[in-house]
Design a protein around this motif. Structure first.
Motif, PDB file in Angstrom:
ATOM      1  N   ALA A  47     148.829  11.946  65.322  1.00  0.00           N
ATOM      2  CA  ALA A  47     149.252  12.175  66.713  1.00  0.00           C
ATOM      3  C   ALA A  47     148.348  13.236  67.330  1.00  0.00           C
ATOM      4  O   ALA A  47     148.487  14.431  67.032  1.00  0.00           O
ATOM      5  N   ALA A  48     147.406  12.812  68.143  1.00  0.00           N
ATOM      6  CA  ALA A  48     146.480  13.751  68.789  1.00  0.00           C
ATOM      7  C   ALA A  48     145.828  13.053  69.965  1.00  0.00           C
ATOM      8  O   ALA A  48     146.001  11.837  70.158  1.00  0.00           O
ATOM      9  N   ALA A  49     145.075  13.820  70.766  1.00  0.00           N
ATOM     10  CA  ALA A  49     144.364  13.253  71.910  1.00  0.00           C
ATOM     11  C   ALA A  49     142.862  13.417  71.711  1.00  0.00           C
ATOM     12  O   ALA A  49     142.407  14.309  70.977  1.00  0.00           O
ATOM     13  N   ALA A  50     142.107  12.561  72.388  1.00  0.00           N
ATOM     14  CA  ALA A  50     140.653  12.526  72.225  1.00  0.00           C
ATOM     15  C   ALA A  50     140.011  13.874  72.542  1.00  0.00           C
ATOM     16  O   ALA A  50     139.025  14.270  71.909  1.00  0.00           O
ATOM     17  N   GLU A  51     140.584  14.566  73.535  1.00  0.00           N
ATOM     18  CA  GLU A  51     139.946  15.797  74.014  1.00  0.00           C
ATOM     19  C   GLU A  51     139.998  16.916  72.989  1.00  0.00           C
ATOM     20  O   GLU A  51     139.307  17.934  73.140  1.00  0.00           O
ATOM     21  N   SER A  52     140.814  16.786  71.952  1.00  0.00           N
ATOM     22  CA  SER A  52     140.910  17.833  70.926  1.00  0.00           C
ATOM     23  C   SER A  52     141.196  17.160  69.591  1.00  0.00           C
ATOM     24  O   SER A  52     142.341  17.080  69.152  1.00  0.00           O
ATOM     25  N   LEU A  53     140.152  16.670  68.958  1.00  0.00           N
ATOM     26  CA  LEU A  53     140.333  15.915  67.710  1.00  0.00           C
ATOM     27  C   LEU A  53     140.480  16.887  66.533  1.00  0.00           C
ATOM     28  O   LEU A  53     139.634  17.774  66.363  1.00  0.00           O
ATOM     29  N   PRO A  54     141.533  16.715  65.741  1.00  0.00           N
ATOM     30  CA  PRO A  54     141.806  17.683  64.665  1.00  0.00           C
ATOM     31  C   PRO A  54     140.996  17.383  63.402  1.00  0.00           C
ATOM     32  O   PRO A  54     141.559  17.202  62.315  1.00  0.00           O
ATOM     33  N   PHE A  55     139.684  17.343  63.537  1.00  0.00           N
ATOM     34  CA  PHE A  55     138.796  17.043  62.401  1.00  0.00           C
ATOM     35  C   PHE A  55     137.578  17.955  62.452  1.00  0.00           C
ATOM     36  O   PHE A  55     137.182  18.416  63.528  1.00  0.00           O
ATOM     37  N   GLU A  56     137.015  18.174  61.250  1.00  0.00           N
ATOM     38  CA  GLU A  56     135.792  18.990  61.138  1.00  0.00           C
ATOM     39  C   GLU A  56     134.610  18.251  61.763  1.00  0.00           C
ATOM     40  O   GLU A  56     134.633  17.018  61.874  1.00  0.00           O
TER      41      GLU A  56
END
Ligand SMILES: C[S@@+](CC[C@H](N)C(=O)[O-])C[C@H]1O[C@@H](n2cnc3c(N)ncnc32)[C@H](O)[C@@H]1O
Length: 248
Positions: A77-86
């Motif tokens: 659950a996330a949005a493109a503008e802040s991707l929770p990946f390195e």
């Protein structure tokens, strides 16, 4: 309202008309090249996720996430503008029919570029002057679609933000995925409420424009005016309506 909230409101029946169109999927998957790990951003219910690769999906709407098949890729659950990946965690990142919903498309594309070595995006080119005349539905029945584009970045700006090239995507006459342009040679389909409910444009223009467009199309189909105006389309097997891949 964010794009995720919009789909929480309208996405419950998405899979009635929306699914992977195999000929367009083949083009997307070819553009992914030899990528083994793939991030699918704005993944929705999982259409176009490539088989035989390690896929992780990102999707902000819980209503859309809930419709993913049990064996679909893991979905965050996330949005493109802040991707929770390195940085550079994936061989490729893809996004299909979603960029126009993002609050900040340029920021989202830069995020995809940050987390992946290759980016493949399916979107549309609305920047050239001929665009309004390209598709009879917007040209003759729903010109208000142009208002939805005000202030949005052009295809050129999107491509420039990530250094992408563009590739045309033709729409087969019998396109299986019921996106907005899919029924360009099957006009009666737009009279069907189920078909319109699978496409956010109809909600975004509002019920008055929707009903006026449907009434007018129904009348033109009955009188033969639609056939008269669109004679050239009947012999086409695929149409160029401005759909594009951005590929880095
Ligand atoms: C038309 S659907 C496309 C879904 C899927 N890619 C497909 O081809 O069926 C658009 C999707 O974009 C999602 N979305 C909206 N805003 C987003 C954002 N800022 N970041 C990522 N996805 C977003 C919506 O929740 C929705 O699932």
């Amino acid at each position: 309202m964010s794009g995720g909230q919009l789909y929480d409101a309208i996405g419950a029946t998405y899979t009635v008309t929306r699914c992977t169109e195999p000929r367009i999927a083949a083009q997307v998957w070819a553009a992914l090249g030899d990528a083994r790990t793939v991030l699918n951003v704005g993944a929705g219910t999982g259409s176009y996720e490539p088989p035989g690769r390690d896929v992780i999906a990102v999707e902000p709407s819980s209503v859309m996430r809930a419709q993913r098949p049990a064996d679909a890729a893991l979905c965050v659950a996330a949005a493109a503008e802040s991707l929770p990946f390195e940085d550079q965690s994936f061989d490729a990142a893809m996004a299909f029919a979603t960029v126009h919903h993002w609050q900040d498309p340029i920021a989202g594309l830069r995020e995809m570029r940050r987390v992946a070595r290759r980016v493949v995006v399916f979107t549309h080119d609305t920047s050239d002057t001929g665009w309004r005349r390209r598709f009879w539905l917007t040209r003759d029945y729903l010109p208000e679609v142009a208002d939805l584009l005000a202030g949005r970045p052009s295809l050129t700006e999107l491509a420039r933000a990530i250094g992408a090239r563009t590739e045309p995507v033709l729409i087969p006459w019998d396109c299986a995925d019921g996106f907005f342009e899919a029924y360009w040679r099957r006009p009666e389909a737009y009279l069907d409420d189920h078909v319109r409910r699978g496409v956010s444009v109809w909600v975004r223009v509002g019920p008055e424009c929707e009903q006026r467009a449907v009434r007018s199309l129904r009348a033109d189909l009955a009188s033969g005016r639609w056939a008269e105006r669109n004679r050239d389309l009947i012999a086409l097997g695929a149409a160029e309506l401005g759909l594009r891949l951005l590929i880095t």
